[in-house]
Design a protein around this motif. Structure first.
Motif, PDB file in Angstrom:
ATOM      1  N   THR A  20     -42.908 -56.784 -24.767  1.00 16.74           N
ATOM      2  CA  THR A  20     -42.553 -58.184 -24.975  1.00 16.74           C
ATOM      3  C   THR A  20     -41.464 -58.571 -23.990  1.00 16.74           C
ATOM      4  O   THR A  20     -40.485 -57.830 -23.829  1.00 16.74           O
ATOM      5  N   ASP A  21     -41.619 -59.708 -23.343  1.00 14.99           N
ATOM      6  CA  ASP A  21     -40.588 -60.240 -22.449  1.00 14.99           C
ATOM      7  C   ASP A  21     -39.677 -61.134 -23.287  1.00 14.99           C
ATOM      8  O   ASP A  21     -39.988 -62.293 -23.538  1.00 14.99           O
ATOM      9  N   TRP A  22     -38.548 -60.588 -23.714  1.00 16.51           N
ATOM     10  CA  TRP A  22     -37.685 -61.317 -24.632  1.00 16.51           C
ATOM     11  C   TRP A  22     -36.994 -62.497 -23.980  1.00 16.51           C
ATOM     12  O   TRP A  22     -36.639 -63.465 -24.671  1.00 16.51           O
ATOM     13  N   ASN A  23     -36.805 -62.472 -22.661  1.00 14.54           N
ATOM     14  CA  ASN A  23     -36.224 -63.639 -21.991  1.00 14.54           C
ATOM     15  C   ASN A  23     -37.132 -64.854 -22.159  1.00 14.54           C
ATOM     16  O   ASN A  23     -36.669 -65.968 -22.422  1.00 14.54           O
ATOM     17  N   VAL A  24     -38.434 -64.648 -22.027  1.00 13.32           N
ATOM     18  CA  VAL A  24     -39.393 -65.738 -22.186  1.00 13.32           C
ATOM     19  C   VAL A  24     -39.416 -66.205 -23.646  1.00 13.32           C
ATOM     20  O   VAL A  24     -39.406 -67.412 -23.929  1.00 13.32           O
ATOM     21  N   ILE A  25     -39.445 -65.260 -24.584  1.00 12.22           N
ATOM     22  CA  ILE A  25     -39.537 -65.614 -26.001  1.00 12.22           C
ATOM     23  C   ILE A  25     -38.310 -66.402 -26.450  1.00 12.22           C
ATOM     24  O   ILE A  25     -38.418 -67.438 -27.114  1.00 12.22           O
ATOM     25  N   GLU A  26     -37.125 -65.946 -26.083  1.00 11.73           N
ATOM     26  CA  GLU A  26     -35.911 -66.634 -26.504  1.00 11.73           C
ATOM     27  C   GLU A  26     -35.765 -67.989 -25.806  1.00 11.73           C
ATOM     28  O   GLU A  26     -35.235 -68.938 -26.394  1.00 11.73           O
ATOM     29  N   SER A  27     -36.270 -68.092 -24.573  1.00 16.92           N
ATOM     30  CA  SER A  27     -36.282 -69.398 -23.913  1.00 16.92           C
ATOM     31  C   SER A  27     -37.220 -70.348 -24.629  1.00 16.92           C
ATOM     32  O   SER A  27     -36.913 -71.522 -24.826  1.00 16.92           O
ATOM     33  N   LEU A  28     -38.360 -69.838 -25.044  1.00 15.70           N
ATOM     34  CA  LEU A  28     -39.326 -70.655 -25.778  1.00 15.70           C
ATOM     35  C   LEU A  28     -38.752 -71.155 -27.094  1.00 15.70           C
ATOM     36  O   LEU A  28     -38.855 -72.333 -27.435  1.00 15.70           O
ATOM     37  N   LEU A  29     -38.123 -70.253 -27.849  1.00 15.19           N
ATOM     38  CA  LEU A  29     -37.604 -70.602 -29.171  1.00 15.19           C
ATOM     39  C   LEU A  29     -36.269 -71.336 -29.097  1.00 15.19           C
ATOM     40  O   LEU A  29     -35.820 -71.883 -30.103  1.00 15.19           O
ATOM     41  N   GLN A  30     -35.654 -71.328 -27.924  1.00 22.21           N
ATOM     42  CA  GLN A  30     -34.353 -71.976 -27.736  1.00 22.21           C
ATOM     43  C   GLN A  30     -33.280 -71.359 -28.640  1.00 22.21           C
ATOM     44  O   GLN A  30     -32.389 -72.048 -29.139  1.00 22.21           O
ATOM     45  N   THR A  31     -33.387 -70.041 -28.869  1.00 20.12           N
ATOM     46  CA  THR A  31     -32.381 -69.345 -29.666  1.00 20.12           C
ATOM     47  C   THR A  31     -32.427 -67.857 -29.345  1.00 20.12           C
ATOM     48  O   THR A  31     -33.507 -67.316 -29.083  1.00 20.12           O
ATOM     49  N   PRO A  32     -31.280 -67.187 -29.344  1.00 18.70           N
ATOM     50  CA  PRO A  32     -31.312 -65.722 -29.264  1.00 18.70           C
ATOM     51  C   PRO A  32     -31.833 -65.155 -30.568  1.00 18.70           C
ATOM     52  O   PRO A  32     -31.758 -65.800 -31.621  1.00 18.70           O
ATOM     53  N   LEU A  33     -32.376 -63.962 -30.500  1.00 16.69           N
ATOM     54  CA  LEU A  33     -32.914 -63.296 -31.685  1.00 16.69           C
ATOM     55  C   LEU A  33     -32.111 -62.029 -31.975  1.00 16.69           C
ATOM     56  O   LEU A  33     -31.494 -61.454 -31.074  1.00 16.69           O
ATOM     57  N   PRO A  34     -32.115 -61.567 -33.223  1.00 16.25           N
ATOM     58  CA  PRO A  34     -31.366 -60.354 -33.561  1.00 16.25           C
ATOM     59  C   PRO A  34     -31.859 -59.142 -32.773  1.00 16.25           C
ATOM     60  O   PRO A  34     -33.066 -58.942 -32.591  1.00 16.25           O
ATOM     61  N   ASP A  35     -30.925 -58.327 -32.321  1.00 16.55           N
ATOM     62  CA  ASP A  35     -31.295 -57.132 -31.558  1.00 16.55           C
ATOM     63  C   ASP A  35     -32.155 -56.191 -32.385  1.00 16.55           C
ATOM     64  O   ASP A  35     -33.058 -55.536 -31.864  1.00 16.55           O
ATOM     65  N   ASP A  36     -31.865 -56.087 -33.683  1.00 19.08           N
ATOM     66  CA  ASP A  36     -32.646 -55.151 -34.489  1.00 19.08           C
ATOM     67  C   ASP A  36     -34.114 -55.575 -34.544  1.00 19.08           C
ATOM     68  O   ASP A  36     -35.013 -54.719 -34.525  1.00 19.08           O
ATOM     69  N   TYR A  37     -34.369 -56.901 -34.597  1.00 19.00           N
ATOM     70  CA  TYR A  37     -35.759 -57.379 -34.613  1.00 19.00           C
ATOM     71  C   TYR A  37     -36.454 -57.065 -33.298  1.00 19.00           C
ATOM     72  O   TYR A  37     -37.609 -56.624 -33.293  1.00 19.00           O
ATOM     73  N   LYS A  38     -35.765 -57.280 -32.195  1.00 17.56           N
ATOM     74  CA  LYS A  38     -36.369 -57.007 -30.900  1.00 17.56           C
ATOM     75  C   LYS A  38     -36.673 -55.515 -30.739  1.00 17.56           C
ATOM     76  O   LYS A  38     -37.744 -55.134 -30.245  1.00 17.56           O
ATOM     77  N   GLN A  39     -35.765 -54.660 -31.177  1.00 20.94           N
ATOM     78  CA  GLN A  39     -35.998 -53.218 -31.102  1.00 20.94           C
ATOM     79  C   GLN A  39     -37.131 -52.792 -32.037  1.00 20.94           C
ATOM     80  O   GLN A  39     -37.979 -51.953 -31.680  1.00 20.94           O
ATOM     81  N   LEU A  40     -37.148 -53.381 -33.230  1.00 15.48           N
ATOM     82  CA  LEU A  40     -38.217 -53.090 -34.190  1.00 15.48           C
ATOM     83  C   LEU A  40     -39.574 -53.488 -33.623  1.00 15.48           C
ATOM     84  O   LEU A  40     -40.548 -52.723 -33.692  1.00 15.48           O
ATOM     85  N   THR A  41     -39.646 -54.681 -33.034  1.00 15.96           N
ATOM     86  CA  THR A  41     -40.890 -55.180 -32.485  1.00 15.96           C
ATOM     87  C   THR A  41     -41.334 -54.354 -31.288  1.00 15.96           C
ATOM     88  O   THR A  41     -42.525 -54.065 -31.129  1.00 15.96           O
ATOM     89  N   ASP A  42     -40.400 -53.966 -30.435  1.00 14.97           N
ATOM     90  CA  ASP A  42     -40.743 -53.135 -29.289  1.00 14.97           C
ATOM     91  C   ASP A  42     -41.237 -51.757 -29.729  1.00 14.97           C
ATOM     92  O   ASP A  42     -42.018 -51.116 -29.025  1.00 14.97           O
ATOM     93  N   THR A  43     -40.780 -51.302 -30.882  1.00 11.94           N
ATOM     94  CA  THR A  43     -41.154 -49.970 -31.377  1.00 11.94           C
ATOM     95  C   THR A  43     -42.498 -49.975 -32.100  1.00 11.94           C
ATOM     96  O   THR A  43     -43.302 -49.052 -31.918  1.00 11.94           O
ATOM     97  N   TYR A  44     -42.758 -51.023 -32.888  1.00 13.84           N
ATOM     98  CA  TYR A  44     -43.965 -51.048 -33.717  1.00 13.84           C
ATOM     99  C   TYR A  44     -45.064 -51.969 -33.186  1.00 13.84           C
ATOM    100  O   TYR A  44     -46.251 -51.725 -33.438  1.00 13.84           O
ATOM    101  N   GLY A  45     -44.700 -53.042 -32.496  1.00 11.25           N
ATOM    102  CA  GLY A  45     -45.707 -54.014 -32.098  1.00 11.25           C
ATOM    103  C   GLY A  45     -46.167 -54.830 -33.291  1.00 11.25           C
ATOM    104  O   GLY A  45     -45.605 -54.744 -34.387  1.00 11.25           O
TER     105      GLY A  45
END
Length: 229
Positions: A20-45
């Motif tokens: 997942t390209d988190w720079n694109v996702i956070e730009s789209l949502l116009q908000t930073p996301l929690p690091d734990d969610y990003k790590q969880l998502t990168d680990t499990y999909g």
């Protein structure tokens, strides 16, 4: 040991989740996301825990589980309507709730997005399908999943038999077309670099500099329009 390490010991992740390209996702949502969610998502999909808890994912296979799709905004509007009509109690300001998961029973999981500038401090709220009962977890998503799937905490809005077959994760097919970048709410133009990143994620051949081809911009605009609905 971190909550993610606890979770991966408890529930082994799949071998090769999609990136997942988190720079694109956070730009789209116009908000930073929690690091734990990003790590969880990168680990499990994308996927589902215990055939019950479907996490929203930036590459969700359908709009019902797509973090960048229309569901978070739809659910927020519904909560506002419930609060204003007095039909269902909402213990948190709906404007501060961001949907991040749904269960097979119709429960919704939300981030409580306060303080807004500190996403790693966001807590988790869970409602019943009818919106009449809520459970709040004083921690992040990963720690909630560890507590829930280890059996150390039982969310009263979840069924008693959730862990009847143990704790496990089932991967889901990621979406074919990925999340689009979109103009921000104030109408400012999205940077060409964000469009380039989205285009490359969709398989378009775009130059590193200069003009973005018109057909690529049109494809991005169509995708952005789907997001805004």
């Amino acid at each position: 040991m971190t909550s993610l390490e606890d979770l991966t010991r408890l529930v082994p992740p799949p071998a090769s989740p999609p990136p997942t390209d988190w720079n694109v996702i956070e730009s789209l949502l116009q908000t930073p996301l929690p690091d734990d969610y990003k790590q969880l998502t990168d680990t499990y999909g994308p996927g589902v825990f215990c055939d019950f808890v479907h996490l929203y994912h930036p590459h969700g296979a359908t709009e019902w589980v797509d973090l960048t799709g229309p569901m978070p905004a739809r659910l927020r509007r519904q909560l506002v309507a419930d609060r204003d009509s007095g039909t269902c109690p909402v213990p948190h300001d709906p404007e501060n709730l961001f949907a991040l998961a749904v269960t097979d029973n119709g429960n919704r999981l939300f981030w409580i997005t306060t303080p807004g500038e500190e996403p790693d401090a966001w807590r988790i709220a869970v409602d019943q399908a009818d919106g009449r009962a809520w459970y709040t977890h004083d921690g992040n998503l990963t720690s909630f999943l560890v507590a829930l799937l280890s059996g150390h905490v039982r969310a009263p809005v979840f069924p008693d038999g959730l862990l009847g077959n143990g704790a496990f994760f089932t991967p889901a097919r990621p979406a074919d077309d990925g999340p689009p970048a979109t103009p921000n709410p104030a109408g400012a133009t999205t940077s060409r670099e964000v469009i380039r990143q989205w285009a490359r994620s969709q398989g378009y051949d775009v130059p590193d500099r200069g003009r973005v081809p018109g057909h690529v911009i049109q494809a991005w605009e169509r995708a952005a329009e789907r997001f805004r609905r």
